[in-house]
Enzyme design. Structure first.
Site, PDB file in Angstrom:
ATOM      1  N   HIS A 150       0.807  -1.102   0.046  1.00 53.75           N
ATOM      2  CA  HIS A 150      -0.134   0.055   0.014  1.00 53.75           C
ATOM      3  C   HIS A 150       0.885   1.179  -0.094  1.00 53.75           C
ATOM      4  O   HIS A 150       2.226   1.287   0.201  1.00 53.75           O
ATOM      5  CB  HIS A 150      -0.951  -0.053   1.227  1.00 53.75           C
ATOM      6  N   CYS A 158       3.482  -4.633   6.789  1.00 50.41           N
ATOM      7  CA  CYS A 158       3.194  -4.608   5.146  1.00 50.41           C
ATOM      8  C   CYS A 158       4.412  -4.362   4.393  1.00 50.41           C
ATOM      9  O   CYS A 158       5.457  -3.726   5.022  1.00 50.41           O
ATOM     10  CB  CYS A 158       2.042  -3.538   4.835  1.00 50.41           C
TER      11      CYS A 158
END
Length: 429
Positions: A150, A158
């Site tokens: 992202h 992430c």
């Protein structure tokens, strides 16, 4: 002197990786429709130059240590070539797989991304779910959720990019799905699995897991096509063929399997070159240990990047830039110092080099990748249609010319009698 040169080369590679693709020139404020925003003209021109149809399949590769995300795209001949390379802005934890919710580890392994994994409404600008946990992760009892690629440059497990970067990555995936691809393969590795890097990390607690991932890495390096990935006996298996009755269950015993003959020949040649390079690397690194930095140490070397940015913007730097090669004695002393507390005397520390039994030569022999179970001897393999490609060590490897790769257009499944299995493209009928 050689060791200093190695460290310098690693640092230089980190500095150069993705430096042309930071995309800081893109003004996000001018993007009216981020979901449908087209790829820039320079990308389209590069695809045309490499004979890549605009909506042909893609594959994503991540290398944690150097902090790089690559987008690979299928050319007209159905082999994949890299089309874009981005410097990952932030990834949390250290090298090694994600094991449980909250450990801040970013996933490592092979994942399938479908259109449903795209999140156009992410609070981190745009996001693509990695698909963790996959069948292997589940078989190992690993937990975690919402592990993404992202924007926003802030990570808790992430792979976080800048908004400018994720805008482009999202566009690559969107166009591929529009072209008919239903599953994009994500390959997340701790590092490029070259002989030099495997030797440098030969003493890691994750070494056996990484050797398993390397089989898939090698399959792609030889074929330049995403491997067929399955799971049985709680392990990944790649490009394996079974008879009609053979079923692959994540935790169940693997059925009789074999590597397609032509592919087995190509892999045998690749591994032979790798073994020579690995032996040379182990000798060069004898008596040395790679110190892997903490996330805090990685952040410290890129602290200046946060100046003038929002507080949420948190680049983490790379392990190559913050890590270093150390002598065994120095590493042991450092670990001993870290275990000491005011109320507890320092305990003798053993260097990571000694964490696995046997002599250096014996460990080196253990580290060589065995031929896949059931693979036919190269001398007995039939001669398919062939072409010459270069492997990672620069030598020519003979591999067959594949037809259209069904795995690039459909989610990997165990083939049934109505579908032509992937391996049929590697052997004569």
């Amino acid at each position: 002197m050689r060791l200093k040169n190695i460290a310098f080369i690693l640092l230089l590679a980190t500095t150069l990786a993705g430096c042309n693709d930071t995309l800081d020139s893109v003004d996000i404020s001018t993007v009216k429709n981020k979901v449908e925003h087209p790829l820039p003209a320079r990308r389209i021109a590069e695809m045309q130059k490499k004979n890549m149809p605009r909506t042909s399949p893609i594959m994503i590769r991540i290398f944690k240590e150097e902090g790089v995300l690559e987008v690979w795209k299928a050319k007209a001949d159905n082999r994949f070539d890299v089309i874009a390379s981005y410097q990952i802005c932030a990834w949390s934890g250290k090298l090694g797989p994600k094991v449980k919710e909250g450990d801040r580890q970013a996933p490592e392994g092979f994942y399938n991304l479908t259109p449903a994994h795209l999140n156009p409404n992410s609070k981190y600008y745009l996001a693509i779910n990695t698909g963790f946990p996959n069948r292997f992760d589940q078989a190992m009892g690993r937990t975690g959720s919402n592990l993404m690629i992202h924007g926003a440059c802030s990570s808790s497990g992430c792979y976080s990019m800048t908004d400018e970067q994720v805008l482009e990555i999202y566009a690559f995936a969107r166009d591929a799905f529009k072209g008919g691809q239903t599953s994009v393969q994500l390959q997340a590795f701790p590092f490029r699995m070259t002989a030099e890097n495997m030797a440098r990390h030969r003493n890691s607690e994750h070494h056996d897991f990484w050797k398993m991932l390397k089989v898939g890495y090698d399959n792609f390096e030889v074929t330049k096509r995403p491997p067929e990935v399955n799971v049985c006996e709680k392990k990944y298996v790649f490009n394996q063929q079974t008879d009609a009755s053979g079923k692959l269950g994540s935790a169940e015993a693997c059925p009789p399997m074999s590597t397609p003959p032509a592919l087995a020949m190509a892999l045998a040649s690749y591994e032979k070159t790798y073994d020579v390079a690995y032996e040379k690397a182990v000798k060069k690194l004898d008596g040395m240990v790679w110190y892997e930095p903490s996330e805090a140490e990685r952040k410290a070397i890129v602290a200046d990047k946060r100046k003038g940015r929002d507080l949420a913007y948190a680049p983490t730097g790379t392990s190559l830039a913050a890590g270093k090669l150390m002598k065994e004695e120095e590493f042991a002393a450092l670990m001993q110092k870290r275990t000491a507390t005011p109320n507890k005397p320092a305990q003798p520390a053993v260097a990571a080099v000694s964490s696995r039994p046997g002599t250096a030569a014996e460990r080196m022999k253990q580290d060589r990748l065995p031929q896949a179970a059931g693979s036919p001897a190269p001398a007995q393999a039939p001669a398919p249609a062939e072409t010459q490609v270069a492997n990672t060590e620069g030598t020519a490897t003979t591999v067959p010319i594949p037809a259209q790769n069904p795995l690039a257009y459909a989610a990997p499944q165990i083939p049934d009698d109505r579908k032509k299995p992937f391996w049929k493209f590697w052997a004569k009928e």
